[in-house]
Motif scaffolding. Structure first.
Motif, PDB file in Angstrom:
ATOM      1  N   LEU A 280       0.824  -1.204   0.000  1.00 57.37           N
ATOM      2  CA  LEU A 280       0.000   0.000   0.000  1.00 57.37           C
ATOM      3  C   LEU A 280       0.860   1.257   0.000  1.00 57.37           C
ATOM      4  O   LEU A 280       0.656   2.162  -0.815  1.00 57.37           O
ATOM      5  CB  LEU A 280      -0.919  -0.007   1.232  1.00 57.37           C
ATOM      6  N   LEU A 281       1.835   1.305   0.898  1.00 62.36           N
ATOM      7  CA  LEU A 281       2.669   2.500   1.021  1.00 62.36           C
ATOM      8  C   LEU A 281       3.535   2.713  -0.214  1.00 62.36           C
ATOM      9  O   LEU A 281       3.645   3.827  -0.729  1.00 62.36           O
ATOM     10  CB  LEU A 281       3.530   2.428   2.279  1.00 62.36           C
ATOM     11  N   GLU A 282       4.146   1.635  -0.689  1.00 57.55           N
ATOM     12  CA  GLU A 282       5.028   1.742  -1.860  1.00 57.55           C
ATOM     13  C   GLU A 282       4.236   2.156  -3.101  1.00 57.55           C
ATOM     14  O   GLU A 282       4.714   2.930  -3.924  1.00 57.55           O
ATOM     15  CB  GLU A 282       5.746   0.405  -2.084  1.00 57.55           C
ATOM     16  N   LYS A 283       3.017   1.693  -3.212  1.00 55.67           N
ATOM     17  CA  LYS A 283       2.191   2.002  -4.386  1.00 55.67           C
ATOM     18  C   LYS A 283       1.695   3.451  -4.384  1.00 55.67           C
ATOM     19  O   LYS A 283       1.655   4.095  -5.434  1.00 55.67           O
ATOM     20  CB  LYS A 283       0.994   1.051  -4.430  1.00 55.67           C
ATOM     21  N   HIS A 284       1.314   3.966  -3.215  1.00 56.50           N
ATOM     22  CA  HIS A 284       0.621   5.254  -3.169  1.00 56.50           C
ATOM     23  C   HIS A 284       1.491   6.454  -2.807  1.00 56.50           C
ATOM     24  O   HIS A 284       1.062   7.591  -2.985  1.00 56.50           O
ATOM     25  CB  HIS A 284      -0.568   5.168  -2.212  1.00 56.50           C
ATOM     26  N   ILE A 285       2.682   6.206  -2.284  1.00 59.28           N
ATOM     27  CA  ILE A 285       3.568   7.327  -1.950  1.00 59.28           C
ATOM     28  C   ILE A 285       4.773   7.211  -2.878  1.00 59.28           C
ATOM     29  O   ILE A 285       5.629   6.335  -2.701  1.00 59.28           O
ATOM     30  CB  ILE A 285       3.964   7.308  -0.457  1.00 59.28           C
TER      31      ILE A 285
ATOM     32  N   TYR B  86       7.566   8.500  -3.469  1.00 58.69           N
ATOM     33  CA  TYR B  86       8.963   8.523  -3.050  1.00 58.69           C
ATOM     34  C   TYR B  86       9.293   7.450  -2.016  1.00 58.69           C
ATOM     35  O   TYR B  86      10.390   7.431  -1.476  1.00 58.69           O
ATOM     36  CB  TYR B  86       9.370   9.923  -2.560  1.00 58.69           C
ATOM     37  N   TYR B  87       8.368   6.537  -1.757  1.00 58.41           N
ATOM     38  CA  TYR B  87       8.636   5.356  -0.925  1.00 58.41           C
ATOM     39  C   TYR B  87       9.019   4.230  -1.888  1.00 58.41           C
ATOM     40  O   TYR B  87       8.165   3.577  -2.457  1.00 58.41           O
ATOM     41  CB  TYR B  87       7.413   4.948  -0.109  1.00 58.41           C
ATOM     42  N   ASN B  88      10.317   4.027  -2.089  1.00 53.19           N
ATOM     43  CA  ASN B  88      10.783   3.076  -3.093  1.00 53.19           C
ATOM     44  C   ASN B  88      11.113   1.689  -2.549  1.00 53.19           C
ATOM     45  O   ASN B  88      11.195   0.730  -3.309  1.00 53.19           O
ATOM     46  CB  ASN B  88      12.002   3.643  -3.826  1.00 53.19           C
ATOM     47  N   TRP B  89      11.324   1.602  -1.248  1.00 57.04           N
ATOM     48  CA  TRP B  89      11.530   0.305  -0.570  1.00 57.04           C
ATOM     49  C   TRP B  89      10.866   0.447   0.788  1.00 57.04           C
ATOM     50  O   TRP B  89      11.162   1.382   1.542  1.00 57.04           O
ATOM     51  CB  TRP B  89      13.028   0.013  -0.414  1.00 57.04           C
ATOM     52  N   VAL B  90       9.945  -0.452   1.090  1.00 56.62           N
ATOM     53  CA  VAL B  90       9.207  -0.394   2.349  1.00 56.62           C
ATOM     54  C   VAL B  90       9.276  -1.770   2.989  1.00 56.62           C
ATOM     55  O   VAL B  90       8.911  -2.771   2.369  1.00 56.62           O
ATOM     56  CB  VAL B  90       7.721  -0.014   2.121  1.00 56.62           C
ATOM     57  N   GLY B  91       9.766  -1.821   4.223  1.00 54.93           N
ATOM     58  CA  GLY B  91       9.868  -3.115   4.882  1.00 54.93           C
ATOM     59  C   GLY B  91       9.872  -3.015   6.393  1.00 54.93           C
ATOM     60  O   GLY B  91       9.961  -1.930   6.970  1.00 54.93           O
ATOM     61  N   PHE B  92       9.763  -4.170   6.996  1.00 57.06           N
ATOM     62  CA  PHE B  92       9.777  -4.285   8.447  1.00 57.06           C
ATOM     63  C   PHE B  92      10.982  -5.116   8.889  1.00 57.06           C
ATOM     64  O   PHE B  92      11.315  -6.119   8.249  1.00 57.06           O
ATOM     65  CB  PHE B  92       8.501  -4.972   8.947  1.00 57.06           C
ATOM     66  N   TYR B  93      11.612  -4.683   9.955  1.00 59.50           N
ATOM     67  CA  TYR B  93      12.643  -5.454  10.635  1.00 59.50           C
ATOM     68  C   TYR B  93      12.163  -5.683  12.061  1.00 59.50           C
ATOM     69  O   TYR B  93      11.560  -4.800  12.671  1.00 59.50           O
ATOM     70  CB  TYR B  93      13.975  -4.685  10.691  1.00 59.50           C
ATOM     71  N   PHE B  94      12.452  -6.872  12.589  1.00 55.28           N
ATOM     72  CA  PHE B  94      12.062  -7.198  13.959  1.00 55.28           C
ATOM     73  C   PHE B  94      13.237  -7.791  14.718  1.00 55.28           C
ATOM     74  O   PHE B  94      14.106  -8.445  14.122  1.00 55.28           O
ATOM     75  CB  PHE B  94      10.903  -8.203  13.960  1.00 55.28           C
ATOM     76  N   ARG B  95      13.225  -7.556  16.026  1.00 54.31           N
ATOM     77  CA  ARG B  95      14.253  -8.149  16.880  1.00 54.31           C
ATOM     78  C   ARG B  95      14.239  -9.658  16.658  1.00 54.31           C
ATOM     79  O   ARG B  95      13.181 -10.287  16.631  1.00 54.31           O
ATOM     80  CB  ARG B  95      13.984  -7.816  18.341  1.00 54.31           C
ATOM     81  N   ASN B  96      15.422 -10.239  16.494  1.00 54.58           N
ATOM     82  CA  ASN B  96      15.581 -11.662  16.239  1.00 54.58           C
ATOM     83  C   ASN B  96      15.676 -12.397  17.580  1.00 54.58           C
ATOM     84  O   ASN B  96      16.758 -12.557  18.126  1.00 54.58           O
ATOM     85  CB  ASN B  96      16.821 -11.902  15.379  1.00 54.58           C
TER      86      ASN B  96
END
Length: 151
Positions: free
Chosen positions: A30-35, A37-47
């Motif tokens: 959603l974010l990458e499609k509609h904004i 200048y958001y060219n890479w959108v991801g989540f990182y989580f504590r391992n």
């Protein structure tokens, strides 16, 4: 403004009954499609209990940075500082981990569950200095909604 239009869509995604990873991936899309200048959108989580972040769902160019030690790069610094980090120009950032030569700017917002920093949303932009306070406030809204599905 686009952010106000996207908020109900983020809420709709987070309220679905699909898996957490499916909902996180849908938020990335959603974010990458509609904004633009958001060219890479991801989540990182504590391992688990390790002092490192592990890549979760994302949209964009594949990255080799699937594990990031705490303190390294922008994401690793946010894992330690518990603060938003906006980088208008990654080329002048000493502790930056380059994912792609096209990335010009980055914004990372932590995700808190029960007061603990358990991860973050990471956004790269190929546009120099695109992020404003409105991006921060919107992404704080997104991370709050994500934290609700992670509790």
């Amino acid at each position: 403004m686009i952010f106000e239009q996207l908020k109900p869509q983020v809420e709709a995604i987070t309220s679905k009954k699909s898996s957490v990873d499916e909902r996180l991936f849908e938020i990335c899309q959603l974010l990458e499609k509609h904004i633009h200048y958001y060219n890479w959108v991801g989540f990182y989580f504590r391992n688990r209990n390790k002092e490192e972040l592990k890549l979760g769902p994302y949209v964009g160019t594949p990255t080799d940075h699937t594990i990031i030690p705490f303190g390294k790069g922008i994401c690793g610094q946010v894992a330690v500082s518990n603060q938003n980090f906006v980088v208008p120009d990654v080329s002048v950032q000493d502790n930056y981990i380059a994912c792609s030569m096209t990335v010009k700017a980055e914004i990372v917002i932590p995700i808190f569950v029960n007061g603990k920093n358990i991860g973050q949303i990471d956004i790269d932009s190929n546009t120099p200095d695109p992020f404003t306070e409105a991006d921060e406030r919107f992404l704080e809204f997104v991370t709050q909604k994500v934290s609700e599905i992670l509790q």
